[in-house]
Structure formats: structure tokens, C-alpha cells
Design a protein around this motif. Structure first.
Motif, PDB file in Angstrom:
ATOM      1  N   PRO A 169      -8.753   8.421  11.837  1.00  0.00           N
ATOM      2  CA  PRO A 169      -8.491   9.728  11.208  1.00  0.00           C
ATOM      3  C   PRO A 169      -7.880  10.717  12.203  1.00  0.00           C
ATOM      4  N   ASP A 170      -7.213  11.718  11.680  1.00  0.00           N
ATOM      5  CA  ASP A 170      -6.520  12.708  12.513  1.00  0.00           C
ATOM      6  C   ASP A 170      -7.472  13.507  13.398  1.00  0.00           C
ATOM      7  N   TYR A 171      -8.659  13.768  12.921  1.00  0.00           N
ATOM      8  CA  TYR A 171      -9.576  14.603  13.702  1.00  0.00           C
ATOM      9  C   TYR A 171     -10.139  13.857  14.916  1.00  0.00           C
ATOM     10  N   TYR A 172      -9.896  12.518  15.044  1.00  0.00           N
ATOM     11  CA  TYR A 172     -10.283  11.786  16.243  1.00  0.00           C
ATOM     12  C   TYR A 172      -9.085  11.562  17.169  1.00  0.00           C
ATOM     13  N   GLU A 173      -8.014  12.265  16.950  1.00  0.00           N
ATOM     14  CA  GLU A 173      -6.757  12.011  17.633  1.00  0.00           C
ATOM     15  C   GLU A 173      -6.878  12.103  19.158  1.00  0.00           C
ATOM     16  N   LYS A 174      -7.574  13.041  19.692  1.00  0.00           N
ATOM     17  CA  LYS A 174      -7.633  13.206  21.142  1.00  0.00           C
ATOM     18  C   LYS A 174      -9.004  12.863  21.708  1.00  0.00           C
ATOM     19  N   VAL A 175      -9.756  12.059  20.991  1.00  0.00           N
ATOM     20  CA  VAL A 175     -11.087  11.665  21.456  1.00  0.00           C
ATOM     21  C   VAL A 175     -10.968  10.294  22.120  1.00  0.00           C
ATOM     22  N   TYR A 176     -11.155  10.266  23.436  1.00  0.00           N
ATOM     23  CA  TYR A 176     -10.980   9.042  24.217  1.00  0.00           C
ATOM     24  C   TYR A 176     -12.008   7.982  23.821  1.00  0.00           C
ATOM     25  N   GLU A 177     -13.246   8.376  23.595  1.00  0.00           N
ATOM     26  CA  GLU A 177     -14.302   7.413  23.253  1.00  0.00           C
ATOM     27  C   GLU A 177     -13.983   6.668  21.949  1.00  0.00           C
TER      28      GLU A 177
END
Length: 185
Positions: free
Chosen positions: A11-19
Motif C-alpha cells: 500500500p501507498d502508506y508503507y512507501e517509505k517504511v524500510y521494515e
């Protein structure tokens, strides 16, 4: 599906989450290996697509003991000959059966002689395939018919000069009678 495929569904809201990226990569590789196992299990349901594990399952079901050194293709053909449905043997069906088993041979029937000729080129057929053809003929051919397997050898032409000569030997035996008085004088 490969491990990169899960990243495409992120999903887009996890776009910059490295984990989350690392989690999806790890889960993607596990899912890919599971999918490969699932796919092979599906292929093992079909004799023509099964690997050695799938063929061994079929062999145990039909109580076929594989010979030492048999290839997977030979084992597959052996299973096929055991499970073929009882179907009236026709020339068309038998030639189709040979093609299904990847045997490059042709059956020709001499109706007047009640004889089946199997014709193949030596380059196209192996010894184990010849044994398979012989087994098929022994199983499916009626008892009042003969069969002959003809394997055409490779031909070559020689364009050299051949000299042929002819000689004869004559032996003559002769005997002359002499008068003894001629020697004593």
C-alpha cells in the motif's frame, strides 16, 4: 509470484517504511518457494509432467519395480503402458500412442499376412525405446498377428573408384610313358 511481486502490492502508506520493504522481501521469497512446491505437486498429478518423485508414487501405486539405471523417460513410459485404458487397438491409435511416448516410429499393417511392421530410423530410436515398442506390441497386439520391427540403418555413398581384376591359374599334370629299352642303350 516472486519476492518482488509482493512489493508491487504494498500500500501507498508503507512507501517509505524500510521494515515493511524487508518484511515483504522475506515473505516473498518464502511464498515463491511454497508456490514452486505447489506447482510441482500439481504437475506430479500428470504422468507426462511428473518428476522422479511423482513417477515413484505412480510406480508404487501400480506395483512397478523400476530397473536400475532407467531414465525418468523410460520409467514414465513404463507407467503409461500399465495404466492405458483398455481400448480397441487401431493403427491410428497405436501410431498416436508411439507419438505420445515420444518414440519416432511408424506402424504399418499388412492385412493379408496379419502382420504389423514397425519402421524407424536408427538415428531416431534408442534401444530402450525398442524394448518399449516390443512391450507395447506384446500387450496390445492380438494373438493371431505377427510383428516385425525394422530399424533402418544410416546410409552413405562412396564415390571412389573400385578396380576389379581377374586372374586365373592353370596347372597341367601330364604323364609320358617311356619304353625301358630306350634307357638301357
Amino acid at each position: 509470484m516472486r519476492k518482488t511481486d509482493l512489493l508491487a502490492y504494498k500500500p501507498d502508506y508503507y512507501e517509505k517504511v524500510y521494515e515493511m520493504d524487508e518484511l515483504l522481501k522475506a515473505q516473498g521469497s518464502s511464498l515463491a518457494s511454497f508456490e514452486d512446491l505447489y506447482h510441482q505437486q500439481l504437475l506430479n498429478q500428470f504422468i507426462s509432467q511428473a518428476d522422479s518423485t511423482g513417477i515413484s508414487i505412480f510406480e508404487s501405486q501400480y506395483q512397478i519395480i523400476p530397473q536400475k539405471g532407467e531414465t525418468l523417460e523410460e520409467r514414465r513410459n513404463e507407467v503409461l503402458t500399465h495404466i492405458l485404458p483398455p481400448k480397441p487397438i487401431t493403427l491410428i491409435y497405436f501410431n498416436q500412442l508411439l507419438r505420445t511416448m515420444n518414440i519416432k516410429a511408424t506402424a504399418i499393417v499388412e492385412y493379408g499376412k496379419r502382420k504389423v511392421n514397425i519402421v524407424a530410423d536408427r538415428d531416431d530410436i534408442t534401444d530402450t525405446q525398442l524394448i518399449t515398442v516390443r512391450k507395447l506390441l506384446n500387450i496390445y497386439l492380438p494373438a493371431n498377428m505377427l510383428y516385425e520391427i525394422k530399424v533402418k540403418l544410416a546410409t552413405s555413398s562412396i564415390n571412389e573408384r573400385l578396380n576389379v581384376g581377374l586372374s586365373s591359374v592353370v596347372r597341367v599334370n601330364g604323364m609320358a610313358l617311356a619304353n625301358e629299352d630306350q634307357f638301357n642303350n
